[in-house]
Design a protein around this motif. Structure first.
Motif, PDB file in Angstrom:
ATOM      1  N   SER A 174      -9.039  -3.093  10.113  1.00  0.00           N
ATOM      2  CA  SER A 174      -9.155  -2.030  10.894  1.00  0.00           C
ATOM      3  C   SER A 174      -8.658  -2.216  12.100  1.00  0.00           C
ATOM      4  O   SER A 174      -9.346  -1.570  13.139  1.00  0.00           O
ATOM      5  CB  SER A 174     -10.167  -1.141  10.316  1.00  0.00           C
ATOM      6  N   SER A 196      -5.823   7.729   9.101  1.00  0.00           N
ATOM      7  CA  SER A 196      -6.902   8.199   7.243  1.00  0.00           C
ATOM      8  C   SER A 196      -5.905   7.361   6.307  1.00  0.00           C
ATOM      9  O   SER A 196      -7.295   6.969   5.278  1.00  0.00           O
ATOM     10  CB  SER A 196      -7.085  10.195   7.215  1.00  0.00           C
ATOM     11  N   ARG A 197      -5.623   6.377   6.964  1.00  0.00           N
ATOM     12  CA  ARG A 197      -5.199   5.719   5.263  1.00  0.00           C
ATOM     13  C   ARG A 197      -4.110   4.587   6.613  1.00  0.00           C
ATOM     14  O   ARG A 197      -4.188   3.930   7.668  1.00  0.00           O
ATOM     15  CB  ARG A 197      -3.211   6.585   4.835  1.00  0.00           C
ATOM     16  N   ARG A 198      -3.660   3.502   5.649  1.00  0.00           N
ATOM     17  CA  ARG A 198      -3.518   1.718   6.082  1.00  0.00           C
ATOM     18  C   ARG A 198      -2.070   1.830   6.697  1.00  0.00           C
ATOM     19  O   ARG A 198      -1.377   1.116   7.868  1.00  0.00           O
ATOM     20  CB  ARG A 198      -4.163   0.621   5.813  1.00  0.00           C
ATOM     21  N   ARG A 199      -1.171   2.715   6.194  1.00  0.00           N
ATOM     22  CA  ARG A 199       0.036   2.305   5.804  1.00  0.00           C
ATOM     23  C   ARG A 199       0.356   4.113   6.727  1.00  0.00           C
ATOM     24  O   ARG A 199       0.079   5.317   6.212  1.00  0.00           O
ATOM     25  CB  ARG A 199       0.637   2.093   5.417  1.00  0.00           C
ATOM     26  N   CYS A 234       1.435  -0.533   9.782  1.00  0.00           N
ATOM     27  CA  CYS A 234       0.177  -0.668   9.310  1.00  0.00           C
ATOM     28  C   CYS A 234      -0.971  -1.311   9.475  1.00  0.00           C
ATOM     29  O   CYS A 234      -1.454  -2.636  10.152  1.00  0.00           O
ATOM     30  CB  CYS A 234       0.996  -2.273   7.978  1.00  0.00           C
ATOM     31  N   HIS A 237       1.163  -1.486   0.089  1.00  0.00           N
ATOM     32  CA  HIS A 237      -0.389  -0.354  -0.217  1.00  0.00           C
ATOM     33  C   HIS A 237       1.135   0.970   0.052  1.00  0.00           C
ATOM     34  O   HIS A 237       0.225   2.274  -0.113  1.00  0.00           O
ATOM     35  CB  HIS A 237      -1.040   0.302   1.066  1.00  0.00           C
ATOM     36  N   ALA A 238       2.577   1.102   0.296  1.00  0.00           N
ATOM     37  CA  ALA A 238       3.309   2.418   0.626  1.00  0.00           C
ATOM     38  C   ALA A 238       4.757   1.780   0.129  1.00  0.00           C
ATOM     39  O   ALA A 238       4.859   0.488   0.609  1.00  0.00           O
ATOM     40  CB  ALA A 238       2.687   3.317   1.594  1.00  0.00           C
ATOM     41  N   GLU A 272       2.516   6.417  -2.362  1.00  0.00           N
ATOM     42  CA  GLU A 272       0.859   5.320  -2.291  1.00  0.00           C
ATOM     43  C   GLU A 272       0.994   5.665  -3.678  1.00  0.00           C
ATOM     44  O   GLU A 272       0.899   6.655  -4.392  1.00  0.00           O
ATOM     45  CB  GLU A 272      -0.037   6.225  -0.966  1.00  0.00           C
ATOM     46  N   ARG A 279       2.115  10.907   6.744  1.00  0.00           N
ATOM     47  CA  ARG A 279       2.781   9.491   6.011  1.00  0.00           C
ATOM     48  C   ARG A 279       2.954   9.255   7.446  1.00  0.00           C
ATOM     49  O   ARG A 279       4.147   8.139   6.807  1.00  0.00           O
ATOM     50  CB  ARG A 279       2.812   9.459   5.372  1.00  0.00           C
TER      51      ARG A 279
END
Length: 155
Positions: free
Chosen positions: A118, A95-98, A113, A42-43, A57, A79
């Motif tokens: 979630s 607001s993001r997964r990574r 991560c 994801h990143a 991303e 980030r």
């Protein structure tokens, strides 16, 4: 709201992956595109001498030429997180997964991560088990060759 399972961790540093995949400063946007062919990625973390230059991303690559240095396509703002940050507060605000985990000087320490559910965070053991499954041809198909400048090393 379902309560999260942080496996006893209370800070970001306790929950982060300690061996994230990283790209060196010479990595290109094209190499990051190849890395993103794996839907578990994801990143992309771009580093130079241990210092985090950029977190890239998928949307960052839109309209970018393959030859562009990858670090120029990404950013750090929003980030990154400090290792001493409260894990529950960080989870609530994600607001993001990574999120890259960096010290005060910008040195990359790890990667936080968020699991797809979630409800918790991936561990180094989770990532290693998934990689082993992919290499064996189970779940997710054949493994892909990583870009030349890609590495997964302990920080």
């Amino acid at each position: 709201m379902t309560e999260p399972d942080f496996r006893g961790a209370s800070t970001v540093g306790e929950a982060m992956l300690r061996t994230p995949k990283v790209l060196d400063a010479s990595a290109t946007v094209g190499e990051v595109r190849a890395l993103f062919e794996d839907d578990h990625v994801h990143a992309a973390l771009v580093v130079s001498g241990g210092t985090l230059l950029s977190v890239v991303e998928r949307p960052d690559l839109d309209g970018q030429p393959d030859a562009l240095p990858a670090y120029r396509a990404g950013q750090l703002t929003g980030r990154v997180v400090a290792p001493e940050a409260d894990l529950y507060a960080t989870w609530l605000g994600m607001s993001r997964r990574r999120l890259a985990v960096v010290d005060a000087s910008g040195r990359l320490l790890g990667l936080l991560c968020l699991k797809r559910s979630s409800r918790g965070f991936c561990s180094d053991a989770d990532v290693a088990a998934r990689a082993q499954d992919r290499e064996s041809g189970c779940r997710g198909g054949p493994s892909r060759t990583a870009p030349v400048s890609f590495s997964a090393s302990p920080l």
